[in-house]
Motif scaffolding. Structure first.
Motif, PDB file in Angstrom:
ATOM      1  N   TYR A   1       0.827  -1.206   0.000  1.00  0.00           N
ATOM      2  CA  TYR A   1       0.000   0.000   0.000  1.00  0.00           C
ATOM      3  C   TYR A   1       0.863   1.260   0.000  1.00  0.00           C
ATOM      4  O   TYR A   1       0.626   2.194  -0.765  1.00  0.00           O
ATOM      5  CB  TYR A   1      -0.936  -0.004   1.214  1.00  0.00           C
ATOM      6  CG  TYR A   1      -1.814   1.221   1.266  1.00  0.00           C
ATOM      7  CD1 TYR A   1      -2.881   1.365   0.379  1.00  0.00           C
ATOM      8  CD2 TYR A   1      -1.573   2.259   2.170  1.00  0.00           C
ATOM      9  CE1 TYR A   1      -3.688   2.496   0.410  1.00  0.00           C
ATOM     10  CE2 TYR A   1      -2.372   3.391   2.202  1.00  0.00           C
ATOM     11  CZ  TYR A   1      -3.428   3.503   1.321  1.00  0.00           C
ATOM     12  OH  TYR A   1      -4.219   4.619   1.333  1.00  0.00           O
TER      13      TYR A   1
ATOM     14  N   GLN B   1      -1.189  11.478   2.302  1.00  0.00           N
ATOM     15  CA  GLN B   1      -2.138  10.429   1.930  1.00  0.00           C
ATOM     16  C   GLN B   1      -2.660   9.682   3.156  1.00  0.00           C
ATOM     17  O   GLN B   1      -3.850   9.358   3.245  1.00  0.00           O
ATOM     18  CB  GLN B   1      -1.500   9.456   0.932  1.00  0.00           C
ATOM     19  CG  GLN B   1      -2.467   8.424   0.365  1.00  0.00           C
ATOM     20  CD  GLN B   1      -3.669   9.063  -0.320  1.00  0.00           C
ATOM     21  OE1 GLN B   1      -3.500   9.935  -1.174  1.00  0.00           O
ATOM     22  NE2 GLN B   1      -4.879   8.672   0.060  1.00  0.00           N
TER      23      GLN B   1
ATOM     24  N   ASP C   1      -6.478   9.289   4.507  1.00  0.00           N
ATOM     25  CA  ASP C   1      -7.130   8.045   4.948  1.00  0.00           C
ATOM     26  C   ASP C   1      -7.737   8.223   6.338  1.00  0.00           C
ATOM     27  O   ASP C   1      -8.856   7.781   6.603  1.00  0.00           O
ATOM     28  CB  ASP C   1      -6.104   6.891   4.993  1.00  0.00           C
ATOM     29  CG  ASP C   1      -5.673   6.436   3.606  1.00  0.00           C
ATOM     30  OD1 ASP C   1      -6.155   7.008   2.604  1.00  0.00           O
ATOM     31  OD2 ASP C   1      -4.844   5.508   3.522  1.00  0.00           O
TER      32      ASP C   1
ATOM     33  N   ASP D   1     -10.861  10.548   6.462  1.00  0.00           N
ATOM     34  CA  ASP D   1     -12.076   9.956   5.897  1.00  0.00           C
ATOM     35  C   ASP D   1     -12.902   9.279   6.991  1.00  0.00           C
ATOM     36  O   ASP D   1     -14.130   9.271   6.937  1.00  0.00           O
ATOM     37  CB  ASP D   1     -11.732   8.929   4.813  1.00  0.00           C
ATOM     38  CG  ASP D   1     -12.977   8.422   4.119  1.00  0.00           C
ATOM     39  OD1 ASP D   1     -13.518   9.162   3.279  1.00  0.00           O
ATOM     40  OD2 ASP D   1     -13.421   7.296   4.440  1.00  0.00           O
TER      41      ASP D   1
ATOM     42  N   ASP E   1     -14.626   5.655   2.508  1.00  0.00           N
ATOM     43  CA  ASP E   1     -13.717   4.529   2.267  1.00  0.00           C
ATOM     44  C   ASP E   1     -14.261   3.242   2.888  1.00  0.00           C
ATOM     45  O   ASP E   1     -14.077   2.149   2.328  1.00  0.00           O
ATOM     46  CB  ASP E   1     -12.323   4.823   2.843  1.00  0.00           C
ATOM     47  CG  ASP E   1     -11.589   5.914   2.067  1.00  0.00           C
ATOM     48  OD1 ASP E   1     -12.014   6.202   0.922  1.00  0.00           O
ATOM     49  OD2 ASP E   1     -10.607   6.464   2.587  1.00  0.00           O
TER      50      ASP E   1
ATOM     51  N   LYS F   1     -12.683   0.363   0.569  1.00  0.00           N
ATOM     52  CA  LYS F   1     -11.368   0.702   0.024  1.00  0.00           C
ATOM     53  C   LYS F   1     -10.260   0.242   0.972  1.00  0.00           C
ATOM     54  O   LYS F   1     -10.329   0.447   2.178  1.00  0.00           O
ATOM     55  CB  LYS F   1     -11.290   2.215  -0.197  1.00  0.00           C
ATOM     56  CG  LYS F   1     -10.037   2.658  -0.899  1.00  0.00           C
ATOM     57  CD  LYS F   1     -10.219   3.965  -1.663  1.00  0.00           C
ATOM     58  CE  LYS F   1      -9.073   4.138  -2.627  1.00  0.00           C
ATOM     59  NZ  LYS F   1      -8.072   5.106  -2.191  1.00  0.00           N
TER      60      LYS F   1
ATOM     61  N   THR G   1      -7.515   1.013   2.601  1.00  0.00           N
ATOM     62  CA  THR G   1      -6.700   2.153   3.030  1.00  0.00           C
ATOM     63  C   THR G   1      -5.684   1.692   4.065  1.00  0.00           C
ATOM     64  O   THR G   1      -5.703   0.543   4.508  1.00  0.00           O
ATOM     65  CB  THR G   1      -7.581   3.233   3.677  1.00  0.00           C
ATOM     66  OG1 THR G   1      -8.116   2.692   4.902  1.00  0.00           O
ATOM     67  CG2 THR G   1      -8.735   3.629   2.764  1.00  0.00           C
TER      68      THR G   1
ATOM     69  N   THR H   1      -2.018   5.165  12.955  1.00  0.00           N
ATOM     70  CA  THR H   1      -1.930   5.998  11.752  1.00  0.00           C
ATOM     71  C   THR H   1      -1.291   7.340  12.082  1.00  0.00           C
ATOM     72  O   THR H   1      -0.417   7.824  11.344  1.00  0.00           O
ATOM     73  CB  THR H   1      -3.327   6.198  11.128  1.00  0.00           C
ATOM     74  OG1 THR H   1      -3.943   4.915  10.961  1.00  0.00           O
ATOM     75  CG2 THR H   1      -3.236   6.891   9.775  1.00  0.00           C
TER      76      THR H   1
END
Lengths: 324, 324
Positions: free
Chosen positions: A161, A206, A210, A213, A228, A233, A235, A284
């Motif tokens: 990814y 990016q 993510d 979202d 997402d 998706k 992510t 994250t």
């Protein structure tokens, strides 16, 4: 040194001056339409800003800035066909407003128009910037292909990814900075430091995308979050959730995402609860901070005075602080 | 000087050496497939031949030759999506063998790969050849757009048609010759004479193509003729037939072409009879000779010995004499 507002003003004026009109109209109108739909113009501003780090004269970098912006918009035009997206920047996409064939061919012509901005460069600058532009253009295609492949791929690893978003997003930001630096007369070393800065800022950007979202405050910022999750998706968040989950939670999340009987609001709520339990938000954020720090280290390595780096430093920090 | 067979051998070896393999496979396999489907490799041979007119050393022109050939094949890849063609050179087209999205994105990457061959050029050659390549690339897109537009356009004039085939076919042949000449160190004047040679040879070639579709001996050459009549394609022959016909004949031809109750063989027979009555074969032959003569005049204007022009002269004559 120019201020960020001045650079923005310069590039907006240059973009407003662009005139892709020509014959046949059916080929050129979609190009003019696409470049006119707006966007934040981040890449061309970065070209000028990077040039300005090394030189007070940023004239040579303007055509390079336009090459990157037109190329970026070409990729959106073709991506929208492939992703079957009807709307971009609140306007109909080209393949919807016209048709697929027009979108394919106008996109091709738009890519050639992007290259066209490089032809005014002096021979030595062209020789240096052309391969940077070209390699990056190819990598962006690779990124889009991986992105499409991943939709059909059962498992996507974090590494895969990160490589995909690096190719799809970071390299064009990095190359904008590098090309700008070359225009400004930077050393190879400094140009590469700015390239690394761009790669890491792109990754941070990016991952932030993510994260927002799922975790942006949609009431406050008017952006629908959870999209997402609804589309399933893969992510950074979802990939890590699958990675960290025990088997029971893994199955629960997997089933939830493909369950068409649950309404979207409930689906987002349940998926977010799983993310929360697994500490995905924190993970994250840690990664965003990691890439941000790497970017700042590259900026610190530049052989120029700190005051020259201010615009790029604020740019990096604005990505950390954006809330939508 | 190299012979035509030697030039052909060099370019075939170079094309065989090409390796577009890379990751993701889904992006690169269609590129390798497309370049491997064959074709007459006319454009790259012309690049080498033009270079060889002015220099014994044709090494620098090889990468330029590959740029033109890969670009040409990219245009076929995207044109086949737009024209919905299932077969090219007896093989499935990319959008049929894979899918539309793969064909769009691999095509984009293939165009970038074409540019990539230019990056090894010395700075001064790159500066000269890059705009020639770029302008031509854009014109080829214009030609394809006109070609698609003409399908929906009620009337197409001879002038519009000639402009379309010039853009779609001639300019890439002309630019191949010009770029080759520049690699060989030709003067600006000589490079432009070769460009004009290419434009006129391209026009002669396309009109010959239109003519042979109706008048080639299909039994002898195994090529189905009359396809343009069946599809109602607005060729040089049909445009001039409409132009020359009295109103009654005009209506008869118009009705015939759209009449679905007549079988193909009969339709071809009747349309050919009208063409014969109107002297369309002779008119087309006159025009082919006119463009051939113009091409030869440009060749004669070159400031080199006649023996240097022999390959290009035979190339021009082979177009006049081809029967299928």
């Amino acid at each position: 040194m120019y201020t960020i507002n001045q650079l923005q003003e310069i590039i907006l004026q240059e973009i407003n001056k662009l005139n892709f009109k020509g014959n046949p109209l059916t080929l050129y109108e979609p190009i003019q339409y696409t470049i006119g739909t707006g966007g934040k113009r981040i890449r061309p501003i970065l070209v000028l800003a990077a040039s300005n780090v090394f030189s007070d004269d940023i004239d040579a970098s303007i055509s390079v800035a336009l090459a990157f912006e037109v190329f970026h918009n070409f990729t959106l035009l073709h991506d929208d066909i492939m992703d079957n997206s009807p709307i971009r920047r609140n306007k109909k996409t080209v393949h919807v407003k016209w048709n697929n064939n027009t979108a394919i061919l106008s996109g091709d012509a738009m890519m050639i128009k992007a290259y066209d901005f490089l032809k005014s460069l002096p021979a030595d600058l062209l020789k240096e910037i052309f391969p940077v532009f070209n390699n990056t253009a190819l990598e962006v295609c690779e990124g889009q292909q991986y992105d499409m492949d991943f939709e059909k791929q059962e498992n996507v690893s974090e590494l895969e990814y990160l490589n995909m978003i690096k190719l799809k997003t970071s390299v064009l930001i990095a190359a904008s900075l590098k090309a700008g630096a070359i225009c400004g007369g930077a050393s190879k070393k400094d140009a590469n430091f700015l390239y690394d800065f761009g790669i890491n800022i792109g990754l941070a950007f990016q991952l932030q995308d993510d994260l927002l979202d799922v975790y942006a405050d949609s009431q406050k910022f008017g952006k629908q979050s959870g999209n997402d999750i609804i589309t399933g998706k893969k992510t950074f968040l979802l990939i890590n959730a699958f990675e960290k989950a025990d088997y029971k939670t893994y199955l629960k999340l997997k089933t939830l995402l493909s369950d068409k009987s649950i309404n979207n609001k409930e689906k987002i709520k349940q998926a977010t609860a799983i993310f929360n339990k697994l500490g995905i938000k924190h993970l994250t954020e840690l990664n965003i901070r990691k890439y941000h720090k790497k970017a700042i280290n590259s900026l610190n390595s530049l052989s120029v005075k700190d005051e020259k780096k201010e615009i790029l430093l604020s740019f990096a920090n604005s990505i950390m602080n954006r809330k939508h």
